[in-house]
Design a protein around this motif. Structure first.
Motif, PDB file in Angstrom:
ATOM      1  N   CYS A   9       0.806  -1.229   0.000  1.00 61.40           N
ATOM      2  CA  CYS A   9       0.000   0.000   0.000  1.00 61.40           C
ATOM      3  C   CYS A   9       0.832   1.270   0.000  1.00 61.40           C
ATOM      4  CB  CYS A   9      -0.973   0.002   1.174  1.00 61.40           C
ATOM      5  SG  CYS A   9      -0.253   0.521   2.750  1.00 61.40           S
ATOM      6  N   GLY A  10       2.129   1.166   0.273  1.00 63.48           N
ATOM      7  CA  GLY A  10       3.007   2.324   0.229  1.00 63.48           C
ATOM      8  C   GLY A  10       3.323   2.950   1.571  1.00 63.48           C
ATOM      9  N   LEU A  11       2.642   2.547   2.630  1.00 64.45           N
ATOM     10  CA  LEU A  11       2.980   3.061   3.958  1.00 64.45           C
ATOM     11  C   LEU A  11       4.284   2.404   4.416  1.00 64.45           C
ATOM     12  CD1 LEU A  11      -0.550   3.211   5.646  1.00 64.45           C
ATOM     13  CD2 LEU A  11       0.822   5.098   4.725  1.00 64.45           C
ATOM     14  N   PRO A  12       5.027   3.050   5.318  1.00 66.92           N
ATOM     15  CA  PRO A  12       6.373   2.571   5.658  1.00 66.92           C
ATOM     16  C   PRO A  12       6.438   1.431   6.677  1.00 66.92           C
ATOM     17  CG  PRO A  12       5.939   4.617   6.808  1.00 66.92           C
ATOM     18  CD  PRO A  12       4.740   4.356   5.908  1.00 66.92           C
ATOM     19  N   GLN A  13       5.394   0.630   6.808  1.00 67.13           N
ATOM     20  CA  GLN A  13       5.424  -0.496   7.737  1.00 67.13           C
ATOM     21  C   GLN A  13       5.562  -1.809   6.962  1.00 67.13           C
ATOM     22  OE1 GLN A  13       2.236   1.382   8.068  1.00 67.13           O
ATOM     23  NE2 GLN A  13       2.229   2.101  10.160  1.00 67.13           N
ATOM     24  N   PRO A  14       6.020  -2.847   7.655  1.00 71.25           N
ATOM     25  CA  PRO A  14       6.008  -4.170   7.033  1.00 71.25           C
ATOM     26  C   PRO A  14       4.569  -4.616   6.769  1.00 71.25           C
ATOM     27  CG  PRO A  14       7.346  -4.173   9.042  1.00 71.25           C
ATOM     28  CD  PRO A  14       6.624  -2.861   8.995  1.00 71.25           C
ATOM     29  N   GLN A  70      -1.183  -9.938 -13.842  1.00 71.98           N
ATOM     30  CA  GLN A  70      -1.285  -8.538 -13.451  1.00 71.98           C
ATOM     31  C   GLN A  70      -0.499  -8.341 -12.165  1.00 71.98           C
ATOM     32  OE1 GLN A  70      -5.267  -7.000 -12.725  1.00 71.98           O
ATOM     33  NE2 GLN A  70      -4.660  -5.119 -13.746  1.00 71.98           N
ATOM     34  N   GLU A  71       0.429  -7.386 -12.185  1.00 72.23           N
ATOM     35  CA  GLU A  71       1.249  -7.085 -11.015  1.00 72.23           C
ATOM     36  C   GLU A  71       1.001  -5.636 -10.611  1.00 72.23           C
ATOM     37  OE1 GLU A  71       5.947  -6.741  -9.723  1.00 72.23           O
ATOM     38  OE2 GLU A  71       5.437  -7.389 -11.734  1.00 72.23           O
ATOM     39  N   TRP A  72       0.578  -5.436  -9.364  1.00 67.64           N
ATOM     40  CA  TRP A  72       0.313  -4.098  -8.845  1.00 67.64           C
ATOM     41  C   TRP A  72       1.622  -3.535  -8.335  1.00 67.64           C
ATOM     42  CZ3 TRP A  72      -4.210  -1.922  -9.936  1.00 67.64           C
ATOM     43  CH2 TRP A  72      -5.223  -2.788 -10.372  1.00 67.64           C
ATOM     44  N   THR A  73       2.014  -2.346  -8.816  1.00 64.29           N
ATOM     45  CA  THR A  73       3.366  -1.843  -8.596  1.00 64.29           C
ATOM     46  C   THR A  73       3.452  -0.559  -7.775  1.00 64.29           C
ATOM     47  OG1 THR A  73       3.283  -0.717 -10.746  1.00 64.29           O
ATOM     48  CG2 THR A  73       4.227  -2.938 -10.695  1.00 64.29           C
ATOM     49  N   GLY A  74       2.338   0.090  -7.458  1.00 65.79           N
ATOM     50  CA  GLY A  74       2.411   1.299  -6.643  1.00 65.79           C
ATOM     51  C   GLY A  74       1.059   1.952  -6.473  1.00 65.79           C
ATOM     52  N   LEU A  75       0.932   2.714  -5.401  1.00 64.44           N
ATOM     53  CA  LEU A  75      -0.326   3.374  -5.071  1.00 64.44           C
ATOM     54  C   LEU A  75      -0.056   4.820  -4.681  1.00 64.44           C
ATOM     55  CD1 LEU A  75      -3.400   3.211  -4.410  1.00 64.44           C
ATOM     56  CD2 LEU A  75      -2.721   2.579  -2.083  1.00 64.44           C
ATOM     57  N   GLU A  76      -0.863   5.721  -5.227  1.00 66.23           N
ATOM     58  CA  GLU A  76      -0.822   7.128  -4.844  1.00 66.23           C
ATOM     59  C   GLU A  76      -2.209   7.515  -4.346  1.00 66.23           C
ATOM     60  OE1 GLU A  76       1.068   9.888  -7.832  1.00 66.23           O
ATOM     61  OE2 GLU A  76       0.824   8.058  -9.033  1.00 66.23           O
ATOM     62  N   ILE A  77      -2.281   8.135  -3.177  1.00 63.08           N
ATOM     63  CA  ILE A  77      -3.531   8.690  -2.677  1.00 63.08           C
ATOM     64  C   ILE A  77      -3.574  10.147  -3.139  1.00 63.08           C
ATOM     65  CG2 ILE A  77      -4.909   9.260  -0.638  1.00 63.08           C
ATOM     66  CD1 ILE A  77      -4.622   6.236  -1.151  1.00 63.08           C
ATOM     67  N   THR A  91     -14.875   9.357   0.792  1.00 66.24           N
ATOM     68  CA  THR A  91     -14.355   9.039  -0.536  1.00 66.24           C
ATOM     69  C   THR A  91     -12.842   9.040  -0.473  1.00 66.24           C
ATOM     70  OG1 THR A  91     -14.244  11.334  -1.302  1.00 66.24           O
ATOM     71  CG2 THR A  91     -16.328  10.146  -1.682  1.00 66.24           C
ATOM     72  N   VAL A  92     -12.232   8.270  -1.351  1.00 63.60           N
ATOM     73  CA  VAL A  92     -10.781   8.261  -1.493  1.00 63.60           C
ATOM     74  C   VAL A  92     -10.485   8.238  -2.986  1.00 63.60           C
ATOM     75  CG1 VAL A  92      -8.610   7.063  -1.012  1.00 63.60           C
ATOM     76  CG2 VAL A  92     -10.473   6.973   0.662  1.00 63.60           C
ATOM     77  N   GLU A  93      -9.744   9.250  -3.434  1.00 65.28           N
ATOM     78  CA  GLU A  93      -9.303   9.264  -4.826  1.00 65.28           C
ATOM     79  C   GLU A  93      -7.870   8.748  -4.866  1.00 65.28           C
ATOM     80  OE1 GLU A  93      -9.006  12.122  -8.763  1.00 65.28           O
ATOM     81  OE2 GLU A  93      -9.548  13.017  -6.837  1.00 65.28           O
ATOM     82  N   PHE A  94      -7.617   7.831  -5.781  1.00 64.74           N
ATOM     83  CA  PHE A  94      -6.301   7.206  -5.842  1.00 64.74           C
ATOM     84  C   PHE A  94      -5.899   6.924  -7.289  1.00 64.74           C
ATOM     85  CE2 PHE A  94      -9.304   3.747  -5.819  1.00 64.74           C
ATOM     86  CZ  PHE A  94      -8.783   2.838  -6.725  1.00 64.74           C
ATOM     87  N   ARG A  95      -4.608   6.670  -7.432  1.00 74.32           N
ATOM     88  CA  ARG A  95      -4.056   6.196  -8.700  1.00 74.32           C
ATOM     89  C   ARG A  95      -3.248   4.933  -8.383  1.00 74.32           C
ATOM     90  NH1 ARG A  95      -1.060  10.555 -10.416  1.00 74.32           N
ATOM     91  NH2 ARG A  95      -2.990  11.442 -11.209  1.00 74.32           N
ATOM     92  N   ALA A  96      -3.653   3.834  -8.978  1.00 81.01           N
ATOM     93  CA  ALA A  96      -2.967   2.553  -8.765  1.00 81.01           C
ATOM     94  C   ALA A  96      -2.176   2.208 -10.020  1.00 81.01           C
ATOM     95  CB  ALA A  96      -3.984   1.451  -8.467  1.00 81.01           C
ATOM     96  N   HIS A  97      -0.925   1.883  -9.825  1.00 84.83           N
ATOM     97  CA  HIS A  97      -0.040   1.523 -10.934  1.00 84.83           C
ATOM     98  C   HIS A  97       0.064   0.009 -11.005  1.00 84.83           C
ATOM     99  CE1 HIS A  97       1.360   5.696 -11.338  1.00 84.83           C
ATOM    100  NE2 HIS A  97       1.155   5.727 -10.025  1.00 84.83           N
ATOM    101  N   TYR A  98       0.061  -0.499 -12.219  1.00 84.35           N
ATOM    102  CA  TYR A  98       0.174  -1.943 -12.402  1.00 84.35           C
ATOM    103  C   TYR A  98       0.829  -2.255 -13.742  1.00 84.35           C
ATOM    104  CZ  TYR A  98      -3.941  -1.628 -15.451  1.00 84.35           C
ATOM    105  OH  TYR A  98      -4.812  -1.299 -16.457  1.00 84.35           O
ATOM    106  N   THR A 106      -2.097   2.521 -15.478  1.00 90.48           N
ATOM    107  CA  THR A 106      -2.615   3.025 -14.206  1.00 90.48           C
ATOM    108  C   THR A 106      -4.136   2.955 -14.203  1.00 90.48           C
ATOM    109  OG1 THR A 106      -2.721   5.307 -14.986  1.00 90.48           O
ATOM    110  CG2 THR A 106      -0.715   4.648 -13.831  1.00 90.48           C
ATOM    111  N   LEU A 107      -4.671   2.895 -13.005  1.00 85.95           N
ATOM    112  CA  LEU A 107      -6.109   2.957 -12.777  1.00 85.95           C
ATOM    113  C   LEU A 107      -6.333   4.113 -11.811  1.00 85.95           C
ATOM    114  CD1 LEU A 107      -9.057   1.799 -12.659  1.00 85.95           C
ATOM    115  CD2 LEU A 107      -8.272   0.454 -10.716  1.00 85.95           C
TER     116      LEU A 107
END
Length: 126
Positions: A9-14, A70-77, A91-98, A106-107
């Motif tokens: 998800c991109g947050l800095p936790q394991p 399909q490989e998901w490669t990154g998420l931007e909020i 609501t949450v607007e996002f851009r998902a890279h794959y 991107t989606l």
């Protein structure tokens, strides 16, 4: 932290301490954004059961098949409204890279979420 241990998800936790705790049912996502991130991670790790379980019953499909290759490669909020600890809609607007069969894409979506019975659910794209 090695890339393999990081949460998709991109947050800095394991993963285990971030979205993994939601996927395993140890906790429910407390905000709409964290539910959205955990749903992205479920796509990334191939967990359709979690996706269906966090989809609102009024809009949930009967089954969900994830695309092989399909490989998901990154998420931007990108933004959002509501969806906080004391709110019941957001609501949450996002851009998902794959990458799909080697082709990067991107989606982008603005998703609607509701909280019912203390649990957040994805409703639909706006």
């Amino acid at each position: 932290m090695p890339a393999a241990d990081r949460c998709p998800c991109g947050l800095p936790q394991p993963y285990a301490e971030c979205c993994g705790r939601f996927h395993e049912g140890r906790q429910s996502a407390p905000t709409a954004e964290l539910l959205m991130r955990s749903r992205y991670s479920a796509f990334a790790v191939g967990n359709p059961e979690y996706l269906l379980g966090t989809w609102h019953p009024d809009t949930r499909p009967k089954r969900l098949r994830l695309e092989a290759g399909q490989e998901w490669t990154g998420l931007e909020i990108l933004g959002g409204t509501g969806g906080g600890l004391l709110q019941n809609e957001g609501t949450v607007e996002f851009r998902a890279h794959y990458s799909y069969r080697g082709h990067a894409d991107t989606l982008q979506e603005n998703s609607r979420f509701v909280r019912e019975g203390g649990k957040w659910f994805y409703v639909s794209a706006l």
